[in-house]
Structures are given as C-alpha cells and as structure tokens.
Design an enzyme around this catalytic site. Structure first.
Site, PDB file in Angstrom:
ATOM      1  CE  LYS A  68      15.389  33.007 102.012  1.00 18.36           C
ATOM      2  NZ  LYS A  68      16.523  33.206 102.983  1.00 18.36           N
ATOM      3  CB  SER A 143      17.961  29.529 103.223  1.00 18.98           C
ATOM      4  OG  SER A 143      17.850  30.882 103.573  1.00 18.98           O
ATOM      5  CB  SER A 167      20.781  32.631 103.764  1.00 16.74           C
ATOM      6  OG  SER A 167      20.613  30.985 104.652  1.00 16.74           O
TER       7      SER A 167
END
Lengths: 485, 484
Positions: A68, A143, A167
């Site tokens: 990420k 996210s 997330s």
C-alpha cells in the site's frame, strides 16, 4: 501455468521443487499488474525493474507482493495517494516492509488508496478511482482499495494494507478476499504514514486465512522505533491454524445484525443479513456456539461520531508535517506561511480538508470537552462493552457492511443513516486494538460479501483459527474475481 | 504610592547530559556545524515515531525530586500543536496538563543576599526543544541540531518580590542542574531560556486574595540572567509609570518580548490573541507506570548538591564559610577543589590557592576552570613545591601563571627559570654575615627596638635575587645578631 492465483504454500513448493523460478513469478505478476492497472487503476507505481528474490525455506521468499502506498519504501515513490507527496521518495523503509524484505518477499507495485487512508471508497487517491475487479461500475471500498483489487484480481497472493476504521476489512469483503488486521502494536507502525495514530494498524489482504497468517508472522515483531509495538515472538499464527474450533463460543450483536432493525431494508441488505445467519449456522455445524447478545443502541449509535472526532483530531495534528518545505513539491509564496498554505490548499482533496476542519474544531479549547474528550469517553465505553463480551465469548462474528460493493456512481463516502452502525461497527476493532479478520461468506447478485470475526487483544491465534475453520467450511477460499459486468 | 512586585518564572533548561535527544536517536551534543545531529524523526518525515529516552526521563524525575515535587503515577506526554519552522512536525511533544508533568507542586529554598527565601514550584515538565533560528535582513537560517534536545520547563508561582530574588533563584537552579549532572546549564550555549511574568499591586492590599493582584505581563525569551534582571526592573518601572499616570487599568493582560538592543520590553500580543495549542495526549507513547523501585533508585542516585558540599567543606575540611561559598558556586570549581585534595594537598591550602590565585587569574582573563591546562595534579605539585620550601609562595604564583601560559609541568618551569629557593643554611649564613658586617649601626637600631629587621631580610633577598627561603633567612639573621 498461472501462479499468481495460487496460495503461498503451493507457490513455495513449486519454487523449491524448481518447477518455477522467482523471476518467472515476478514476470507474471508484473504482467498482471499492467492488466489490472488498465482495468482497475489499482497502482501508483509498478516496479518493472523488480529483481528476482532468493528462494529460501521462508515461504514468502521469491514471491511477489504489493505494498500500500502509505508504507515508506526506501528509494521507491511513496505518495500516500496524495498530491502533497506526489514526488516523495523516502530514504528509509517501514519496519514491517523491512521484515518482509528479510523474509525474501519481492514487492512489485505500490497500491492506490484513499488519500492518506482517509476515506472508505477508493475514489480519493491522486491517481484516480480504483474500480472493483468483480464489477467496474462498483467501488472496492477503502482505503486499501488498490491492494484489495490487486489481490482479488490475482496479481499476487497478498498485499499489505492499513486499517484505521475498517480500511483492510471492508475492501476485503467488497472484493471477496481475506483482510486481517492483528492486535494493535503486533506489527510496527514505523514508516507507515499516520492517519490517526491511536487507531492505525498495519495488516494484510490475501485470498485465504493461512496466507494472511504466514504474511503477518513475517511482518510482526517488537520494534525499537515503535513504542506501541510489543513482543509477539511466542505467537505463531500459521501453527495456530488447526481447524479445531469445537466448543468455541461466538456471539453477534442483535442491534446490528437483526433484520428487524431495518424496516426499510433493501433487497441486498435482507439477503446480506440472511446470508450472515447461514454463516452463523455453519459455525454451529463446526461445533461452536453462537449467541445473540444485546448492546445499548444509544452507545452503538455514537460509534460513527466517536470515530470521526478521534480520527480527525489525530489526523489534523499528524499531517501538520506536510508543509512542502522539507519534502513534497514545495509551493510558491512570499513567506513560509504562504508557502505552506498554498501547498496544502492545492495538495489536499476537499474531503481531507473537511476532516482537518472537523479535527481542528473538536480540539479547540472551547470544544474539546464536549467533542474530543466525550468521544474518548465513549470510545472507552464501547471498548468496555466488547471486552465484556470477550469475558464470555471467544470472538464476535458480524456481517461486513450492508451488502456487496456499492456503486461508484452516487456513493461519495456518505452514509445511509439507517445502516450507519452496520456500516461502521468494525471501527470498534480499532478503538480497542482488537485482532479482526474479514473472510468472504457468499454472493449477492454474483458479487462477494464478507463476514468479520473480531476477538480480544493478543488472541490473534484464536481469531485466525476460527476464521480458518469457517473458511474451510465454505466454498469461497482462494477465489479470484470473475468480472460480472 | 508603594507597590508590591509579583514575579513568576518559566525557566527552560536543556538536559545536556544524555547521549541522544529526547524522542530521537540523534546525538544530543552542542555542535558548531549546523544540521549535523539530525535523524528522520527530527525532520518529521512521514511515518517516523517518537521513542522516549529513558535517561532523559530519569534526569527529569531527579529534578522533580530535588524540587520537592510530586511525581506522577503514570508517565505520558501530550502534543502542543502549532505551525512554526523550528518544529518540522508542527507539534511539540510536552507535558502540559496535570498530572502529566514529571513534577507538580513542589517548593525550593534559595538564598538571596544572605536571606533564605522559598519559592513554590507549580510544575516541572519534560519536552523537546525546537530548532534554533537566526534572522537576517531578508533571510532566516534554521539549525535543527537543537530540535528534539530534551528540555526541562520549570514553572514557578509568582513568589518573587524583586529581580534580585528571581535571579538568585535562577542561579540556584543552575547550580542544581550542574551538580545533579543534568545539564551544563550554560546560557552562552542557549541552554537556559526564561519567560518572566511580572505584575505589580498596591502594597497596602492583601496579596493572598488573587482579586488584588495586578495585570499579568509575560515577557518571552529572555536568554541570560542579566537579561532577566533588566527585563523585570524595566517592566516594574514601566508598570509603575502606568499606575502613576493613571493608565494602568487600561493595560490588558499581554505578552511582550525582551529586546536586548534597546534594553526594553516590546508588545507582542494580547491575551485575547493567545494561541490555542489544541493539546491532546500523544498516542504514540503508551502511558507507563513509574515503579516505586525505580523512583527510589533515582532518589538514591541524586548526587551531592552545592549546599551539602558547602557544609562538608566548612565542617569537615575546616575552611571558612566565605571560601566554601566561593568554591561551590560553580560545580567545575568544586570538582577541581576535591580533585586537588585527592592529590594530597590539605583542604586549607587547596582552598587558599584556588580561591585567591586560581580564581583571581580566571576572573581577570574571563576564563573557565576547564579552559586552562592547570590540572588539579599540576596545582598540587605546585603547592607541594611551595610547602616543601623549594620555592617561595611569591615564586609559586609566578610558576602557576607560567604553567597556564606554557602548558608545562611546574617542576620544569622552576628548572627553566632557575628558581630554586636557596635552602642551604651555610650559603644564606655567609650572605647574612656579610650584610650585618656592612650595617653595624642598624644592628644597634634593631636592638633598640627600631623596625629594621625587614631591611636585613630584603638585603638578603636582593643578594639572592629572591631565592632565599624567607623563614630560614629570618632565623639565621636572628641567630647572627644574637652572636654579636
């Protein structure tokens, strides 16, 4: 032969047996990266020059994975999906990524996220919207959108994620995969771009519980650079997956899961909750008990506001370092204040600015008690309510969200009031730092939905073993996204 | 009209004796080269986290104990949020809200002009220092070496009634920080900085009622003790003038700054414009319980401070209170004194030499004891040369200056200058006999009680170019006069 759709152990075995090389795996993963970039817009950076890794006895060695983009990676662009860091190349690597480096894992891309993790749609990153590999008119949630899309689409067996509200665990549900955030502090946060430090967790998205366990076994560990990390050397998640869950006690919260709470329920919501009850039956078939428990509705209703107040307050302070002066694209201005203002005005999306305003407001001297301190008090009450459950139960099992992935059109991070608690209850896992894992538990309109299991702090092994047993009893393990639209 | 002055201090002192900074692994050392002691944390790169320096906490707790403060049950920190280039995170980790500080509600006795006074301590807390900046006509420069250095902020109640008292307290605190091994407390290195609160009230009113207090004026960034004295006195005069011309009541609670160049305080902002720092508990540092055992261990490790050393010098070493006061004023001098004694010199001789000759030289040349190459070993050798009668004490002083200037051993200098004191009985006797032979009239005068004895000694000294042992010489003169 495709390898990137297989499990870690399968790939590792073939690597050891010489049936495939690390270089071939990376080539395949990079090829898939470009395809998924085309279809889902999942990556900020694709590392086309990724080198093969040495294959050792470590299961992760030589196998590609994704990171990420809010993990600091030395020499590799790390943007947090924000214009404010669009050219930022760190000179140090996050501890958890260093741990994966030591295991011999090979990163092949950096995945798109909501800007600095502050969003639940995967639509607010500076490189654009991430679409769901099952249906490109739908979102992945966020996210960790890019990581979820890529793992679901078979780019690699796993990618790292981070989880401040849900997330990791919500995108996992929307993409039909596994999302696991361990107990707070089990994985060092050093090098993770902070959103709300007291809620931020590192974690992983994978396609099966065993892979998630193997990855976190390698990411975790006490870190001298993170005072909130703790020694988990006695915990071996992979070994804990025995599948023996007989006698384990689960519960779900009536006020969240009972269809009767939603008089205007959509067809999707009804199916989702019915499907959840089928999963509950599966648990019973596995020899576990599942009770319905009750928690004060007023307390539950406060959940989303508590999250907003605390996360925004911490975020506005955490992101004060983003001035464009020491790093990031420096803005013009007659003095340093104008330079900062111009940089922040131009760099941040409106959503983030809104959260900064909220965070600033709730911390102001005249508002602090009413909002910030009250939010902290209610956070404590909620955590205590869950801790009470853990006195009697091994874990809490609950549905994730109110159904399958939402449409991109018309869904801009605005909550449907009726289902607010259902959408947001995973945040309790962040309030309490609880180990929490989402696994796929079925389909609605050919789109995946998920179920979540959350346990008490430091009981990651138990939580993962329950998830592992349940996963084995359902046919959704290791599924790869099949485009339905 | 008579006025009563109320002064409170916020004293910031860097902890200089830890290896690394308070939340960063960068070195904590003063460096002339800017931006060399800097780690990613100090520049607030995304993803960095604070790690508390245990040694800094220990020293902060020690200061808290010395000040008679109550230590917290749990240690934690808070964020003070503000935007300024001297703090790249744009928040400072500190301990603002009680009971966070390492110490609250203590008191300290100090001496001012021979009188013992007491000041109440509101709190003492541990925080990170900001970078230092220099401002030029069109640019400013920032040095992040100082950013993150552990800083102790001590807040007193408004218990000082004069600038003298405030400065006497600051000197006591500096001594405490030095003796406890917490800080060099050197304001020349910017290690001590003060904010001063000054207000005045009519002397006739009851000061125990806060309603009678005057309007508080805070003066920021006073960086020397002299500055503190001047700023307080300036502010007292300014506020009295406002009282006298009847405009005092219009003065609002405000923050001013001390301007060294104009020797005046300059208005910065009103209390109405006070910054809201939006404090909240630092989430990256878990609360930790301070164990009784650890606190006890720290308490036991508090070194001997100036008052205890002074008492020891007077009671055990038998030196005067006056000399003891001079010696303990600076820890370096006191350490030097004790080292010299360890080299075998008697405490009295060491005290005499240090308080007069050594400190006299240092004061004259504006030097610190650590600046000169006169080690305690060298001083002790020198004193021994004098006490053994090898050289005279006058010569001893000369040798001492030479040791400092030439960086050589005392014996070597004595050799080089051919300075050996003549202790040979026969050699001196020959000269005495000669001198007496030349002045029979004066022998007569001496016998009649005229003060001419020193003349004989002087003549012997002249003949030996000052190298004759004075007491030996005097004895021989007496003997030879007797013989005649």
């Amino acid at each position: 032969m495709e390898y990137m759709t297989k499990t870690l152990k399968e790939i590792h075995k073939d690597l050891k047996d010489g049936k495939v090389t690390s270089a071939e795996l990376i080539k395949e993963s990079l090829k898939r990266s470009h395809e998924v970039q085309e279809s889902c817009n999942a990556f900020v950076t694709i590392l086309d020059d990724a080198k093969e890794g040495k294959v050792t006895d470590n299961i992760l060695s030589g196998i590609p994975y994704g990171i990420k983009d809010n993990y600091s990676t030395k020499g590799i662009l790390s943007t947090g999906s924000s214009n404010t860091l669009k050219d930022y190349v760190p000179f140090f690597t996050a501890t958890s990524i260093e741990n994966l480096d030591k295991a011999g894992a090979v990163p092949v891309n950096k995945t798109v996220m909501d800007e600095f993790g502050m969003g639940g749609t995967g639509t607010t990153g500076h490189t654009g919207i991430v679409t769901n590999p099952w249906d490109h008119t739908r979102m992945c949630a966020g996210s960790s959108a890019g990581s979820a899309a890529a793992v679901a689409a078979g780019v690699y067996p796993y990618a790292t994620g981070s989880d401040t509200g849900d997330s990791i665990r919500k995108p996992a549900a929307y993409c039909g995969i596994v999302g696991y955030k361990p107990t707070y502090g089990m994985i060092s946060r050093y090098g993770l771009f902070p959103f709300a430090s007291s809620l931020d967790h590192c974690g992983v998205l994978s396609r099966c519980v065993e892979d998630a366990a193997i990855v976190v076994d390698n990411m975790k560990g006490i870190d001298k650079n993170d005072m909130t990390s703790w020694d988990s050397s006695k915990i071996n998640l992979e070994k804990a997956l025995t599948g023996d869950v007989k006698g384990k006690k689960l519960c779900y919260v009536k006020e969240i899961c009972d269809i009767k709470n939603y008089p205007h329920a959509s067809k999707e919501l009804k199916e989702h909750l019915e499907n959840f009850m089928k999963t509950v039956e599966k648990c019973k078939e596995l020899g576990m008990t599942v009770d319905e428990v009750s928690i004060d509705q007023t307390l539950l209703n406060a959940l989303p506001s508590v999250y907003v107040v605390i996360s925004c307050a911490e975020a506005t302070s955490n992101m004060s370092n983003l001035t464009g002066i020491i790093f990031g694209p420096r803005a013009e201005g007659d003095n340093y204040i104008d330079m900062m203002k111009n940089y922040r005005t131009k760099g941040f999306s409106p959503l983030i600015k809104r959260r900064f305003v909220i965070g600033s407001y709730v911390l102001q001297a005249q508002n602090k008690d009413r909002y910030f301190y009250n939010a902290q008090r209610v956070r404590r009450l909620l955590v205590d309510a869950w801790k009470d459950l853990y006195k009697k139960y091994d874990a809490v099992i609950m549905p994730v969200g109110s159904g399958p992935a939402k449409h991109l059109d018309g869904s801009l991070d605005i909550l449907d009031e009726n289902t607010a608690v259902l959408e947001e209850h995973l945040q309790v896992g962040n309030f309490g730092g609880f180990p929490s894992i989402t696994i796929p538990n079925g389909f609605i309109d050919n789109l995946p939905v998920g179920v979540n299991i959350t346990g008490n702090c430091y009981e990651d092994e138990k939580v993962l073993n329950i998830a592992y047993a349940l996963e084995s009893a359902m046919p959704y393990k290791n599924q790869i996204a099949k485009e339905v639209k | 009209m008579e006025y009563k002055v109320m002064v409170g201090l916020e004293m910031h002192c860097e902890i200089s004796e830890t290896k690394s900074k308070v939340f960063s692994s960068a070195a904590n050392c003063y460096s002339e080269i800017p931006n060399t002691n800097v780690r990613p944390y100090d520049m607030a790169f995304p993803g960095v986290l604070p790690v508390v320096n245990k040694e800094a906490v220990k020293m902060a707790l020690m200061a808290s104990m010395i000040l008679g403060c109550k230590q917290p049950e749990y240690m934690y920190f808070e964020r003070k949020n503000y935007y300024y280039p001297d703090m790249p995170k744009n928040f400072q980790i500190t301990q603002e809200t009680k009971p966070a500080p390492v110490g609250i509600y203590g008191k300290l006795d100090y001496e001012c002009n021979g009188e013992v006074k007491t000041v109440r301590i509101n709190n003492i807390h541990l925080e990170e220092d900001a970078a230092s900046s220099d401002h030029y006509a069109t640019t400013s420069t920032i040095d992040y070496n100082r950013a993150g250095v552990p800083l102790l902020e001590l807040v007193t109640e408004p218990d000082f009634r004069s600038a003298d008292e405030a400065v006497a307290f600051l000197e006591t605190m500096r001594s405490i920080y030095q003796y406890a091994g917490i800080s060099e407390a050197d304001s020349k290195k910017g290690q001590i900085r003060c904010d001063v609160n000054v207000s005045i009230m009519d002397a006739s009113l009851d000061e125990s009622d806060m309603k009678n207090w005057g309007t508080k004026v805070e003066i920021k960034n006073v960086n020397s003790f002299g500055g503190v004295r001047d700023a307080i006195n300036y502010e007292i005069t300014r506020q009295m003038e406002l009282k006298e011309n009847g405009t005092y009541d219009e003065m609002e609670q405000q923050t001013r700054r001390w301007d060294e160049d104009s020797a005046s305080t300059i208005y910065m902002r009103s209390k109405v414009d006070a910054i809201d720092y939006k404090y909240f508990v630092e989430p990256n540092i878990p609360k930790f319980k301070l164990s009784k055992e650890w606190l006890e261990e720290i308490r036991k490790s508090i070194p001997e401070l100036a008052p205890q050393r002074k008492a020891k010098y007077i009671n055990e070493y038998g030196i005067t209170e006056y000399d003891a006061t001079i010696i303990v004023k600076e820890k370096a001098v006191s350490d030097y004194y004790e080292e010299t004694i360890k080299c075998g010199v008697s405490p009295k001789s060491a005290s005499n030499w240090i308080t007069t000759t050594v400190l006299g030289y240092l004061n004259k040349h504006e030097l610190e004891i650590s600046d000169v190459c006169l080690t305690p070993e060298r001083l002790s050798k020198l004193i021994k040369l004098v006490e053994d009668g090898k050289i005279s004490s006058k010569q001893g002083k000369e040798v001492l200056y030479k040791v400092i200037e030439d960086d050589k051993e005392p014996e070597k200098i004595v050799d080089e200058l051919g300075m050996k004191q003549i202790g040979d009985d026969n050699l001196i006797r020959d000269i005495v006999v000669k001198v007496l032979d030349e002045h029979p009239d004066l022998i007569e005068a001496h016998r009649k009680g005229k003060p001419v004895f020193d003349f004989f000694v002087g003549q012997v000294m002249k003949a030996t170019r000052g190298q004759a042992n004075p007491s030996l010489t005097a004895n021989i003169i007496r003997e030879e006069i007797e013989k005649r």
